[in-house]
Motif scaffolding. Structure first.
Motif, PDB file in Angstrom:
ATOM      1  N   TRP A 213      48.414  16.654   1.991  1.00  0.00           N
ATOM      2  CA  TRP A 213      47.170  17.090   1.354  1.00  0.00           C
ATOM      3  C   TRP A 213      47.109  16.657  -0.103  1.00  0.00           C
ATOM      4  N   THR A 214      45.942  16.221  -0.510  1.00  0.00           N
ATOM      5  CA  THR A 214      45.608  16.052  -1.918  1.00  0.00           C
ATOM      6  C   THR A 214      44.105  15.849  -2.036  1.00  0.00           C
ATOM      7  N   GLU A 215      43.588  16.113  -3.222  1.00  0.00           N
ATOM      8  CA  GLU A 215      42.184  15.829  -3.522  1.00  0.00           C
ATOM      9  C   GLU A 215      42.066  14.944  -4.755  1.00  0.00           C
ATOM     10  N   VAL A 216      43.203  14.449  -5.250  1.00  0.00           N
ATOM     11  CA  VAL A 216      43.243  13.605  -6.442  1.00  0.00           C
ATOM     12  C   VAL A 216      44.250  12.476  -6.223  1.00  0.00           C
ATOM     13  N   PRO A 217      44.144  11.362  -6.987  1.00  0.00           N
ATOM     14  CA  PRO A 217      45.045  10.237  -6.762  1.00  0.00           C
ATOM     15  C   PRO A 217      46.385  10.319  -7.483  1.00  0.00           C
ATOM     16  N   ASN A 218      46.597  11.371  -8.290  1.00  0.00           N
ATOM     17  CA  ASN A 218      47.828  11.446  -9.081  1.00  0.00           C
ATOM     18  C   ASN A 218      48.898  12.350  -8.477  1.00  0.00           C
ATOM     19  N   MET A 219      48.661  12.922  -7.309  1.00  0.00           N
ATOM     20  CA  MET A 219      49.655  13.776  -6.655  1.00  0.00           C
ATOM     21  C   MET A 219      49.397  13.822  -5.157  1.00  0.00           C
ATOM     22  N   VAL A 220      50.442  14.197  -4.402  1.00  0.00           N
ATOM     23  CA  VAL A 220      50.286  14.443  -2.968  1.00  0.00           C
ATOM     24  C   VAL A 220      51.243  15.554  -2.559  1.00  0.00           C
ATOM     25  N   CYS A 221      50.763  16.460  -1.730  1.00  0.00           N
ATOM     26  CA  CYS A 221      51.605  17.519  -1.183  1.00  0.00           C
ATOM     27  C   CYS A 221      52.116  17.080   0.184  1.00  0.00           C
TER      28      CYS A 221
END
Length: 258
Positions: A213-221
């Protein structure tokens, strides 16, 4: 805050939350205050997933429990029970029926308080090794207690096109972003490799699959889970429970740079 160190490897832990893991000066974890998510890691227990459409109610053999998204464990404080230069162990204790204040109320939830009809103890141990970082969990409760467990760490991204490899499949960041809040399910998987500026291997024991999951390009769960909550309708979320055997269960996540 506690710092764990071995050679050129550091981990930072704040009240049980892993807020940093660096190797030779390279930080792998998403940092609080950066776009994307307000945390660096958390645990999802005793349920995973949304409950709003079910009126925040989840069925158990001991009756109805009131739970918000991802359960009530995240609303409880950890107690530090042991510490050394390379590891720290934390504990949360819950008494059946106790009301836990829901931080999502009233802005994002209709339920002011949450509760669960079983006693439990939840232990989290973070250990830094020369080969990587170990995050382990132990659940102690009565035999037969239903539960789901998910670990929810967020990893920092620094290149334009990072990717995740799992079960021979390559998954782009664009694919994860496209799925949105439901998170991309990676079934029947206990090992994932994240390729960013550096490669990171995430291996699990006891979990069954992952959510991305993520909603931004600078992180991912990259989230190990025992059950993917969108496999059933919200009112049937209890179908994803497994039951505790022998009054305890253990799970482990190993994060290793390559």
């Amino acid at each position: 805050m506690i710092s764990l160190k071995i050679k050129d490897r550091w981990a930072r832990v704040d009240n049980g939350e892993l807020i940093g893991y660096s190797v030779d000066g390279h930080e792998f974890m998403h940092q609080k205050g950066s776009p994307g998510w307000r945390n660096t890691d958390t645990e999802m227990f005793p349920i995973i997933g949304p409950t709003a459409e079910a009126g925040f109610q989840v069925q158990t053999p001991k009756g109805t429990a009131v739970q918000d998204q991802h359960g009530l464990l995240r609303e409880m404080p950890y107690e530090l029970i042991s510490q050394s230069e390379t590891q720290a162990t934390y504990l949360k204790k819950y008494k059946a029926g106790s009301r836990v204040v829901n931080s999502k109320y009233p802005e994002k939830s209709d339920e002011k308080e949450l509760f669960w009809p079983y006693d439990f103890e939840f232990e989290k141990r973070i250990r830094i090794l020369e080969s990587g970082l170990s995050v382990s969990f132990k659940i102690n409760a009565e035999n037969g207690m239903p539960f789901m467990l998910g670990y929810h760490p967020a990893f920092r991204l620094s290149v334009k096109n990072p990717n995740v490899k799992a079960n021979g499949r390559s998954i782009s960041l664009a694919e994860v972003l496209a799925v949105g809040s439901r998170a991309l399910h990676v079934p029947d998987c206990n090992e994932i490799v994240l390729s960013d500026a550096k490669r990171l291997r995430i291996k699990t024991e006891g979990f069954k699959s992952f959510m991305l999951w993520t909603e931004v390009p600078n992180m991912v769960c990259i989230e190990p889970i025992t059950f993917y909550p969108y496999a059933v309708e919200q009112r049937n979320l209890h179908q994803g429970f497994q039951t505790l055997e022998s009054s305890s269960a253990s799970f482990k996540v190993t994060i290793s740079p390559e």
